[in-house]
Design an enzyme around this catalytic site. Structure first.
Site, PDB file in Angstrom:
ATOM      1  N   HIS A  29     -27.563  44.251 -22.964  1.00  0.00           N
ATOM      2  CA  HIS A  29     -28.506  43.007 -23.703  1.00  0.00           C
ATOM      3  C   HIS A  29     -29.585  43.224 -23.236  1.00  0.00           C
ATOM      4  CE1 HIS A  29     -30.383  40.761 -26.251  1.00  0.00           C
ATOM      5  NE2 HIS A  29     -31.020  39.708 -25.335  1.00  0.00           N
ATOM      6  N   HIS A  82     -33.098  44.911 -25.717  1.00  0.00           N
ATOM      7  CA  HIS A  82     -34.177  45.452 -26.683  1.00  0.00           C
ATOM      8  C   HIS A  82     -34.577  46.612 -26.703  1.00  0.00           C
ATOM      9  CE1 HIS A  82     -33.818  41.684 -28.750  1.00  0.00           C
ATOM     10  NE2 HIS A  82     -33.668  41.547 -27.605  1.00  0.00           N
ATOM     11  N   ARG A 136     -44.255  53.884 -36.991  1.00  0.00           N
ATOM     12  CA  ARG A 136     -44.379  54.470 -37.986  1.00  0.00           C
ATOM     13  C   ARG A 136     -43.939  55.270 -38.539  1.00  0.00           C
ATOM     14  NH1 ARG A 136     -50.865  52.813 -38.254  1.00  0.00           N
ATOM     15  NH2 ARG A 136     -51.017  51.010 -37.349  1.00  0.00           N
ATOM     16  N   ASP A 196     -29.932  44.574 -35.296  1.00  0.00           N
ATOM     17  CA  ASP A 196     -30.523  42.533 -35.451  1.00  0.00           C
ATOM     18  C   ASP A 196     -30.700  42.201 -36.553  1.00  0.00           C
ATOM     19  OD1 ASP A 196     -33.090  41.379 -33.540  1.00  0.00           O
ATOM     20  OD2 ASP A 196     -32.964  43.141 -34.864  1.00  0.00           O
ATOM     21  N   GLY A 212     -35.330  36.789 -33.052  1.00  0.00           N
ATOM     22  CA  GLY A 212     -36.768  36.350 -33.735  1.00  0.00           C
ATOM     23  C   GLY A 212     -36.508  35.176 -33.905  1.00  0.00           C
ATOM     24  N   HIS A 256     -28.704  35.773 -30.917  1.00  0.00           N
ATOM     25  CA  HIS A 256     -29.320  35.209 -30.152  1.00  0.00           C
ATOM     26  C   HIS A 256     -29.361  33.452 -30.472  1.00  0.00           C
ATOM     27  CE1 HIS A 256     -31.228  39.187 -29.583  1.00  0.00           C
ATOM     28  NE2 HIS A 256     -31.735  38.817 -28.312  1.00  0.00           N
ATOM     29  N   GLU A 281     -32.387  30.043 -27.121  1.00  0.00           N
ATOM     30  CA  GLU A 281     -33.661  30.050 -26.309  1.00  0.00           C
ATOM     31  C   GLU A 281     -34.849  29.633 -26.603  1.00  0.00           C
ATOM     32  OE1 GLU A 281     -33.848  35.250 -26.127  1.00  0.00           O
ATOM     33  OE2 GLU A 281     -34.100  34.955 -28.451  1.00  0.00           O
TER      34      GLU A 281
END
Length: 299
Positions: free
Chosen positions: A101, A103, A156, A223, A257, A284, A287
């Site tokens: 896990h 990111h 971008r 996600d 999020g 998630h 949290e």
């Protein structure tokens, strides 16, 4: 890395929390705020990528390992001379590792973020790696999300996506990470105008290059950014299940999020579609709220 696996009938679900990625290292925990940290040693672009083998030899009391060479391998150093003090940091650094896990953007080291910021000078993100230490000092979870999204805004172009992915793999290889599942939020890129096909090509090209050059195997978790609503859920599900777009390395489907004001049950239809397409379910949960959000994700 703090995840729990649960078997629910015929499907597996992992409820996960944020790993301590370089970008996430100052997120306050229930034990209080973490101290400010400087850039870690592995964030040196000149440092070598070593491949210390996993321990396959005899135990110290069974004699010396045939491959044990003084000063060369932290995993076998003690087998040459048991009286030599063991360096715990060197030992851990030499161990082969798996990241289940972690990111995509959250793993961007100060070096990578500084390079991306230099590409886009209109951003408020500092271009000096030392200044990034203060910039990444978060006051609470909401502030963390704000800073995190400012780095997301640096991604971008497909070239930015490829750079980020490849350089994250390079940093992982320096930490002896052999396998990693990166949580990626494709909606953050496609809504900024990056073509979906170009995005998939960028992460896949970086994945294949990293495996060939560093020996680190990457897989993806797509996600949903919960704060972006059901539009993001639909787009993320489409990208994860459309055979014309779905990348070869995709293995799971997640939800991230803020949790407050973003109830989990509304995302169930999208997870049902992802699970039907053969993806693991890894939202998630809990949290910043509590057990009720974890149960909502499970149910």
């Amino acid at each position: 890395r703090g995840f729990r696996r649960l078997r629910l009938g015929s499907r597996r679900l992992r409820v996960v929390g944020h790993a301590r990625d370089p970008l996430c290292s100052n997120v306050p925990s229930c034990y209080g705020p973490s101290p400010a940290r400087t850039a870690p040693a592995y964030d040196d672009p000149e440092s070598p990528i070593s491949r210390s083998p996993a321990f396959h030899g005899t135990r110290p009391h069974q004699g010396r390992h045939r491959d044990a060479v003084p000063g060369r391998n932290p995993l076998t150093e003690h087998l040459v001379d048991p009286d030599v003090p063991r360096d715990l940091h060197a030992f851990i650094a030499g161990l082969p590792k798996a990241e289940l896990h972690v990111h995509h953007v959250g793993s961007a080291s100060p070096r990578i973020v500084a390079e991306l910021a230099a590409r886009h000078p209109d951003s408020k993100v500092p271009t000096d790696p030392e200044a990034l230490v203060d910039y990444f000092t978060f006051t609470d979870f909401a502030h963390f999300i704000e800073v995190y999204l400012s780095v997301v805004d640096l991604i971008r172009t497909p070239e930015d996506v490829r750079l980020l992915t490849y350089e994250v793999a390079r940093d992982m290889a320096r930490q002896q990470v052999r396998y990693a599942e990166l949580t990626i939020t494709p909606f953050s890129s496609t809504r900024r105008g990056i073509d979906a096909r170009a995005f998939m090509d960028a992460i896949e090209d970086a994945r294949k290059a990293a495996e060939a050059e560093f020996g680190t195997v990457l897989r993806w978790c797509f996600d949903i950014p919960g704060e972006a609503g059901l539009e993001s859920a639909e787009e993320t599900t489409r990208l994860a299940t459309d055979d014309r777009l779905r990348p070869e390395g995709l293995v799971s489907f997640g939800l991230g999020g803020p949790e407050i004001g973003v109830p989990r049950p509304q995302f169930k239809p999208y997870f049902d579609r992802a699970i039907a397409a053969g993806l693991h379910s890894v939202p998630h949960a809990g949290e910043t709220t509590g057990p009720q959000t974890i149960w909502a994700a499970i149910n």
